[in-house]
Design an enzyme around this catalytic site. Structure first.
Site, PDB file in Angstrom:
ATOM      1  N   ARG A  30       0.805  -1.241   0.169  1.00  0.00           N
ATOM      2  CA  ARG A  30      -0.005   0.108  -0.106  1.00  0.00           C
ATOM      3  C   ARG A  30       0.870   1.272   0.061  1.00  0.00           C
ATOM      4  O   ARG A  30       2.050   1.180   0.244  1.00  0.00           O
ATOM      5  CB  ARG A  30      -0.932   0.244   1.148  1.00  0.00           C
ATOM      6  N   LYS A  76      -2.544  -2.356   7.813  1.00  0.00           N
ATOM      7  CA  LYS A  76      -3.439  -1.879   8.446  1.00  0.00           C
ATOM      8  C   LYS A  76      -3.580  -2.782   9.766  1.00  0.00           C
ATOM      9  O   LYS A  76      -3.359  -3.925  10.107  1.00  0.00           O
ATOM     10  CB  LYS A  76      -4.685  -2.062   7.592  1.00  0.00           C
ATOM     11  N   HIS A  98      -2.154   2.942  -5.836  1.00  0.00           N
ATOM     12  CA  HIS A  98      -3.239   1.715  -5.595  1.00  0.00           C
ATOM     13  C   HIS A  98      -3.354   0.806  -6.905  1.00  0.00           C
ATOM     14  O   HIS A  98      -3.718  -0.312  -6.911  1.00  0.00           O
ATOM     15  CB  HIS A  98      -4.422   2.321  -5.120  1.00  0.00           C
ATOM     16  N   ARG A 135      -0.739  -1.736  -7.054  1.00  0.00           N
ATOM     17  CA  ARG A 135      -1.262  -2.787  -5.979  1.00  0.00           C
ATOM     18  C   ARG A 135      -2.127  -3.757  -6.607  1.00  0.00           C
ATOM     19  O   ARG A 135      -2.046  -4.842  -6.685  1.00  0.00           O
ATOM     20  CB  ARG A 135      -1.504  -2.222  -4.939  1.00  0.00           C
ATOM     21  N   HIS A 193      -4.423  -8.964   3.439  1.00  0.00           N
ATOM     22  CA  HIS A 193      -5.675  -8.707   3.732  1.00  0.00           C
ATOM     23  C   HIS A 193      -6.137  -9.453   5.078  1.00  0.00           C
ATOM     24  O   HIS A 193      -5.800 -10.748   5.090  1.00  0.00           O
ATOM     25  CB  HIS A 193      -6.426  -9.211   2.564  1.00  0.00           C
ATOM     26  N   TYR A 232     -10.357  -9.848  -6.738  1.00  0.00           N
ATOM     27  CA  TYR A 232      -9.444  -9.951  -7.673  1.00  0.00           C
ATOM     28  C   TYR A 232      -9.569 -11.053  -8.538  1.00  0.00           C
ATOM     29  O   TYR A 232      -9.127 -11.325  -9.447  1.00  0.00           O
ATOM     30  CB  TYR A 232      -8.065  -9.605  -7.239  1.00  0.00           C
TER      31      TYR A 232
END
Length: 304
Positions: A148, A172, A241, A244, A267, A276
């Protein structure tokens, strides 16, 4: 001012002084609850305690017909739920009519990617100065590791292990993970580390620095990346992004290993990664035929 508005004002004061929300959040609550109060007053409903779930559903439907987008409607429903939760805690309401109200679902948005050949042509252009060397290393890292934007600018020099071909990133939820770095990205990062001392302040630990010698900002990365794309003929808008997304999509097209891509992207939920999987069936069939142990033993058509 109506009693409906008075109640909203008390709630907004609670948000400001007790919950200490940002001015942006408070303004959003004021706007959303104010529109609800106006709508209820027009329909002769003078008290929040008399509002029913059907009333709120009708209100949301009206706002939807007026053109409010799904994201804004979802925020509006959330504001109403929070408002009623507070009223119940204060003894001003005995139920929360917003609990069973649902905003229209947002349409699924597939991630935008860049064509493999277009990306290769852009990344194969040799950088011409120190800042270009830095930008090239950043783009190779985005596409090689799928990091990210915040993860990339947050990297320190000590987080990169070029000999081992990996980087340690903070994602995150303060979750740390190691991601592999490809040979092209390693070569680009080596070049950047050679010239970095000419730009970086003496005590700066950041891997990527600005002309001022301090950690590179997110906005600068986005602007520089789009500049590079325009200069070198990329036919689409480029942002971090999108690289990514391209990393994840191209990797899935080659491997079909969703769990591995989930780990690489950081994730927490595989449901996030599943966006995806917009691969065409023909490609999936090829992967199946090449990989499944019984793919070559398909039954012959029967005569019956």
């Amino acid at each position: 001012m109506s009693e409906l508005d008075d109640r909203v004002d008390v709630f907004l004061a609670h948000l400001t002084h007790e919950r200490r929300v940002s001015t942006h959040t408070q303004a959003a609550y004021a706007r959303d609850l104010g529109s609800a109060a106006d709508w209820l007053e027009e329909r002769g409903i003078p008290d929040w305690a008399r509002v029913t779930t059907a009333d709120l559903r009708e209100f949301i439907a009206a706002r939807h017909r007026a053109g409010l987008k799904p994201a804004s409607l979802a925020r509006l429903v959330s504001a109403l739920r929070s408002f009623y939760t507070w009223q119940m805690r204060e003894g001003l309401a005995v139920r929360n009519p917003a609990t069973d109200v649902r905003a229209p679902k947002r349409p699924a948005r597939l991630p935008q990617t860049v064509d493999v050949d277009d990306l290769a042509a852009m990344l194969d252009v040799a950088p011409s100065d120190d800042l270009d060397i830095r930008d090239h290393a950043l783009m190779e890292l985005f596409y090689s590791a799928g990091v990210r934007l915040a993860e990339a600018v947050g990297l320190d020099v000590s987080d990169i292990d070029l000999a081992g071909g990996e980087a340690r990133v903070l994602g995150k939820g303060s979750r740390q993970r190691s991601v592999p770095i490809g040979s092209r990205a390693i070569a680009a990062l080596r070049k950047w580390l050679q010239v970095r001392p000419q730009l970086a302040a003496a005590d700066e630990t950041a891997l990527f620095v600005s002309q001022r010698g301090t950690r590179l900002s997110r906005s600068s990365v986005a602007a520089r990346m789009q500049r590079w794309a325009q200069q070198h003929g990329l036919p689409v808008h480029l942002h971090p992004h999108k690289l990514r997304h391209s990393f994840a999509t191209h990797l899935l097209e080659s491997s079909a290993d969703l769990r591995a891509v989930q780990e690489l992207l950081g994730h927490a939920n595989i449901g996030t990664t599943q966006i995806y999987t917009h691969l065409d069936f023909a490609h999936l069939a090829k992967v199946y035929d090449a990989a499944h142990p019984r793919a070559g033993q398909r039954a012959e058509p029967s005569d019956s």
